[in-house]
Design an enzyme around this catalytic site. Structure first.
Site, PDB file in Angstrom:
ATOM      1  N   CYS A 450       0.829  -1.208   0.000  1.00 23.76           N
ATOM      2  CA  CYS A 450       0.000   0.000   0.000  1.00 23.76           C
ATOM      3  C   CYS A 450       0.863   1.258   0.000  1.00 23.76           C
ATOM      4  O   CYS A 450       0.408   2.343  -0.380  1.00 23.76           O
ATOM      5  CB  CYS A 450      -0.858   0.054   1.267  1.00 23.76           C
ATOM      6  SG  CYS A 450      -1.779  -1.436   1.608  1.00 23.76           S
ATOM      7  N   HIS A 506       0.717  13.677  -6.533  1.00 25.03           N
ATOM      8  CA  HIS A 506      -0.028  14.916  -6.270  1.00 25.03           C
ATOM      9  C   HIS A 506      -1.436  14.891  -6.873  1.00 25.03           C
ATOM     10  O   HIS A 506      -2.269  15.734  -6.557  1.00 25.03           O
ATOM     11  CB  HIS A 506       0.773  16.102  -6.829  1.00 25.03           C
ATOM     12  CG  HIS A 506       0.559  17.376  -6.079  1.00 25.03           C
ATOM     13  ND1 HIS A 506      -0.423  17.540  -5.129  1.00 25.03           N
ATOM     14  CD2 HIS A 506       1.207  18.577  -6.135  1.00 25.03           C
ATOM     15  CE1 HIS A 506      -0.384  18.760  -4.641  1.00 25.03           C
ATOM     16  NE2 HIS A 506       0.606  19.409  -5.233  1.00 25.03           N
ATOM     17  N   ASP A 510      -2.938  16.019  -1.533  1.00 24.50           N
ATOM     18  CA  ASP A 510      -2.635  17.456  -1.484  1.00 24.50           C
ATOM     19  C   ASP A 510      -1.383  17.680  -0.650  1.00 24.50           C
ATOM     20  O   ASP A 510      -1.056  16.882   0.242  1.00 24.50           O
ATOM     21  CB  ASP A 510      -3.786  18.216  -0.808  1.00 24.50           C
ATOM     22  CG  ASP A 510      -5.029  18.180  -1.670  1.00 24.50           C
ATOM     23  OD1 ASP A 510      -4.878  17.986  -2.898  1.00 24.50           O
ATOM     24  OD2 ASP A 510      -6.130  18.313  -1.110  1.00 24.50           O
TER      25      ASP A 510
END
Ligand code: CAO
Length: 533
Positions: A450, A506, A510
């Site tokens: 992950c 991105h 954020d």
């Protein structure tokens, strides 16, 4: 100083052969045996070397021209003593008339015949660089069987007849000469048993076609650039394939064949990547991005070089890293974690850990801190769905750890990190690093991650900008901890500081979210009590 005519030497039975590269210009000084031209037929690529040392006075040929034995191609200024005879075309080795390896008798229709290396000019002990068939393959007359390479020519040996390969006694890396038996073919229509070796069968026409009888080779050279530049190193059939598709071989990156040869699959992969609009591949093609081609430099011109093939893992990870670097809009954050207390705790626990047979390094604590931060910041544990419209939020926390191995960088995954303690994480890390370095990782060991941690802490460095491991959205780079003077409000105190570098995708994360995440990781490492809350 005299002017000498340079003519095309004996190039076997070819005529009207394509000039694919003119390697010298007017004014160039050349040594005897320097390559002047590259020629290409559908079965061979060969260079025409200079018959003597001198200076090119006139170039009478250009790319795309078709030439034959005897065509005038250059005028060259040679020393006063040079023979100026206009027939001084490359002193061809007396063309020993193709001494056939076996008597060219008539074929025994329907029988089994030996496959024999035909006349290949004056070469012997020539490298087999590709075997294009295997036992059981049905071949047409003229289908390539193997590809040979000298330092001046690449040539294919075609099948002399239609039939089935019943035995093959040659492999890549072998050396062969005219007359070497490389296998047996059962001619079409035959029911003969494979083992039943026919009486000397046809070696008639086809073998001669394989003979480019290129000009004499220069001194030994391992350089793979048998024709053209280093980046278009390919067999004649691959060249033809590329030409049919309109692919410039020089733009196909990273040949996957031996010594970096471009294979048919490389051309296909390149075309696919261009069609998909992607940047091509391991060495950086970028064709779909409209980038200029990679520079191709003949490094050997500047000193001794050696070509070392990339490992399979390097090729795979190179392609992945390149895609990730191009596709993910990265943003990287840097932060220091004060691990003074964590390190004291680790040192205090070392004896106990040793008794348990576990080596607890800072990475075990970092795994724990990151796992906790992923729980707190679930978006960092997500992936962008393939449709680009959704985020897949994962309810499990598996963390990949980049391991430096002799074969290249590998990323095994440590599972369920949020529910494991430090010893268990340390144990898993040890086991996975060992497996990676022994080359024993399974595909499953590397799936399901992950988030990734890439620790260079055992090596050194300050900060670095790691590349996000798609489809994950974050990766934490860890560098070496050092003791720094830190202002505590009233004085500077020595603290052990661990440099952290967080890169994120991105599109998903954020900047503020990423900043909070890395600050949280640093907080957990600075105060382990936070981890148990
Ligand atoms: N600062 C200072 N020392 C550190 C440290 C850090 N951040 N991290 C580890 N160390 C020290 C440990 O304390 C240990 O020393 P002691 O034995 O004295 O306690 C030693 O380094 C341990 O090194 P290790 O390699 O055996 O184990 P590890 O858990 O630190 O690292 C692994 C495991 C797999 C991450 C590491 O071996 C590795 O392969 N790193 C390379 C990763 C990489 O190449 N990333 C790619 C970067 S970009 O492509």
């Amino acid at each position: 100083m005299a002017l000498e005519d340079i003519k095309v030497p004996d190039i076997g039975e070819y005529s009207d052969v394509d000039v694919i590269e003119v390697l010298v210009n007017v004014g160039d000084e050349v040594a005897e045996e320097d390559s002047l031209l590259t020629l290409e037929t559908d079965k061979a690529t060969m260079e025409v070397p200079s018959p003597s040392a001198g200076k090119i006075a006139e170039v009478l040929v250009k790319e795309g021209d078709k030439i034959s034995e005897g065509s005038l191609i250059f005028k060259m200024e040679v020393g006063a003593s040079a023979d100026t005879s206009s027939d001084s075309a490359p002193e061809e080795p007396a063309k020993e008339e193709a001494a056939p390896a076996a008597e060219p008798e008539a074929a025994s229709p329907g029988g089994v015949e030996d496959l024999i290396i035909p006349d290949i000019g004056e070469y012997s002990d020539v490298d087999v660089i590709e075997v294009s068939v295997k036992e059981g393959d049905e071949v047409q007359e003229e289908d390539p069987l193997i590809t040979l390479e000298t330092d001046k020519a690449t040539m294919e040996v075609p099948s002399p007849v239609v039939g089935k390969i019943v035995a093959l006694s040659v492999k890549e890396g072998d050396k062969v000469s005219q007359g070497t038996v490389i296998g047996q073919i059962q001619m079409a229509g035959s029911s003969a048993a494979p083992a039943a070796k026919a009486a000397p069968a046809t070696k008639k026409e086809a073998p001669r076609k394989a003979s480019p009888a290129p000009a004499p080779a220069a001194a030994e050279s391992a350089a793979p650039e048998s024709a053209g530049s280093a980046n278009d190193y390919a067999s004649p059939s691959v060249r033809r394939f590329a030409r049919e598709l309109g692919v410039e071989l020089g733009k196909v990156p990273g040949g996957s064949g031996r010594k970096g040869r471009i294979m048919q699959e490389d051309v296909q992969k390149f075309v696919k990547s261009v069609m998909q609009g992607g940047g091509a591949t391991s060495t950086g093609g970028g064709a779909g991005l409209g980038l200029i081609p990679d520079p191709v430099v003949d490094f050997a011109k500047f000193g001794e070089v050696e070509s070392v093939p990339l490992t399979r893992i390097q090729k795979i990870s190179g392609d992945n890293l390149h895609r990730n670097w191009v596709k993910v809009p990265h943003i990287t954050f840097f932060e220091d974690a004060d691990i003074t207390e964590c390190e004291k705790f680790r040192q205090a626990k070392k004896p106990h850990a040793e008794k348990l047979g576990v080596k607890v390094t800072p990475v075990a604590f970092i795994l724990k801190a990151v796992a906790q931060a992923l729980v707190e910041f679930p978006k960092m544990n997500s992936s962008l769905a393939a449709d680009g419209q959704n985020l897949v939020m994962k309810k499990y926390i598996n963390i990949g750890v980049a391991v430096d191995t002799p074969a290249g960088l590998m990323v095994p995954v440590i599972r369920d990190c949020a529910n494991k303690g430090i010893y268990e994480l340390a144990q898993d890390l040890m086991a996975m690093s060992l497996k990676a370095r022994d080359g024993k990782l399974t595909a499953k060991d590397m799936q399901g991650g992950c988030f990734t941690i890439s620790s260079l802490g055992n090596i050194g460095t300050q900060y670095f900008a790691p590349i996000v491991n798609m489809p994950e959205v974050g990766i934490l780079g860890v560098s070496k901890s050092t003791t720094k003077p830190i202002w505590n409000g009233s004085e500077f105190v020595p603290r052990l500081m661990l440099p952290l570098s967080l890169s994120v995708d991105h599109r998903v994360i954020d900047g503020a979210y990423a900043g909070k995440f890395v600050v949280a990781v640093a907080k957990y490492l600075s105060d382990l009590k936070e981890l148990v809350l």
